[in-house]
Scaffold this motif. Structure first.
Motif, PDB file in Angstrom:
ATOM      1  N   ASN A  41      37.032  -2.294  -7.824  1.00  0.00           N
ATOM      2  CA  ASN A  41      37.098  -3.726  -7.548  1.00  0.00           C
ATOM      3  C   ASN A  41      37.373  -3.936  -6.069  1.00  0.00           C
ATOM      4  O   ASN A  41      38.009  -3.116  -5.421  1.00  0.00           O
ATOM      5  CB  ASN A  41      38.230  -4.393  -8.346  1.00  0.00           C
TER       6      ASN A  41
ATOM      7  N   TRP B 299      35.422  -9.140  -7.680  1.00  0.00           N
ATOM      8  CA  TRP B 299      36.519  -8.842  -8.605  1.00  0.00           C
ATOM      9  C   TRP B 299      36.061  -8.982 -10.053  1.00  0.00           C
ATOM     10  O   TRP B 299      35.347  -9.909 -10.398  1.00  0.00           O
ATOM     11  CB  TRP B 299      37.692  -9.787  -8.361  1.00  0.00           C
ATOM     12  N   SER B 300      36.495  -8.051 -10.904  1.00  0.00           N
ATOM     13  CA  SER B 300      36.121  -8.109 -12.305  1.00  0.00           C
ATOM     14  C   SER B 300      37.298  -7.700 -13.179  1.00  0.00           C
ATOM     15  O   SER B 300      37.800  -6.580 -13.048  1.00  0.00           O
ATOM     16  CB  SER B 300      34.933  -7.179 -12.566  1.00  0.00           C
TER      17      SER B 300
ATOM     18  N   ASN C 267      36.504  -4.590 -15.138  1.00  0.00           N
ATOM     19  CA  ASN C 267      36.773  -3.312 -14.486  1.00  0.00           C
ATOM     20  C   ASN C 267      38.247  -2.935 -14.571  1.00  0.00           C
ATOM     21  O   ASN C 267      38.582  -1.769 -14.767  1.00  0.00           O
ATOM     22  CB  ASN C 267      36.326  -3.338 -13.029  1.00  0.00           C
TER      23      ASN C 267
END
Length: 143
Positions: free
Chosen positions: A80, A85-86, A89
């Motif tokens: 990330n 951004w996730s 993840n």
């Protein structure tokens, strides 16, 4: 990794809470971002394969001996950054840490929030997500 003495093998060299800072620097200088003897934290330049998982490694010292070893899955697909951004993840990385720990140590001793914790005589091992920073990792905290 050994569950009796809590030593970790990195590049064929074993480290644990009895490893002194100067010894650590002497053995790992070519693998570290910085070898400043005054530093309390040392970061490996590249991921290290430990028990079938590539991990980023950060080693912290207190009173010239290892106090904490931080591990983080180095899989690029789970990386990330601020521009991309996730939460997916974050969750997948945490899941990979938990699975790796279970494979190596069995079921955790405790669960607190999102963290799983293993208690051992010489240390505790925590798989965590820091909700504020989004940081995900495994911390081996020596007593």
């Amino acid at each position: 990794m050994s569950t009796n003495t809590f030593k970790i093998d990195i590049h064929g060299v074993t480290i644990d809470n009895n490893t002194m800072k100067q010894e650590f620097i002497n053995k790992f200088a070519s693998y570290l971002l910085s070898t400043n003897i005054n530093s309390k934290m040392f970061v490996f330049k590249d991921p290290v394969l430990i028990n079938e998982l590539n991990l980023w490694i950060v080693v912290h010292f207190k009173n010239n001996s290892v106090s904490i070893i931080e591990l983080e899955n180095a899989d690029e697909s789970l990386k990330n950054n601020y521009g991309n951004w996730s939460n997916y993840n974050v969750e997948k990385k945490k899941e990979s840490h938990d699975l790796w720990l279970k494979k190596n140590f069995g079921e955790p001793s405790d669960r607190k929030g999102n963290s799983i914790i293993y208690y051992f005589p010489f240390c505790q091992i925590i798989s965590y997500i820091d909700e504020k920073s989004g940081e995900v990792g495994i911390a081996i905290e020596y007593k």
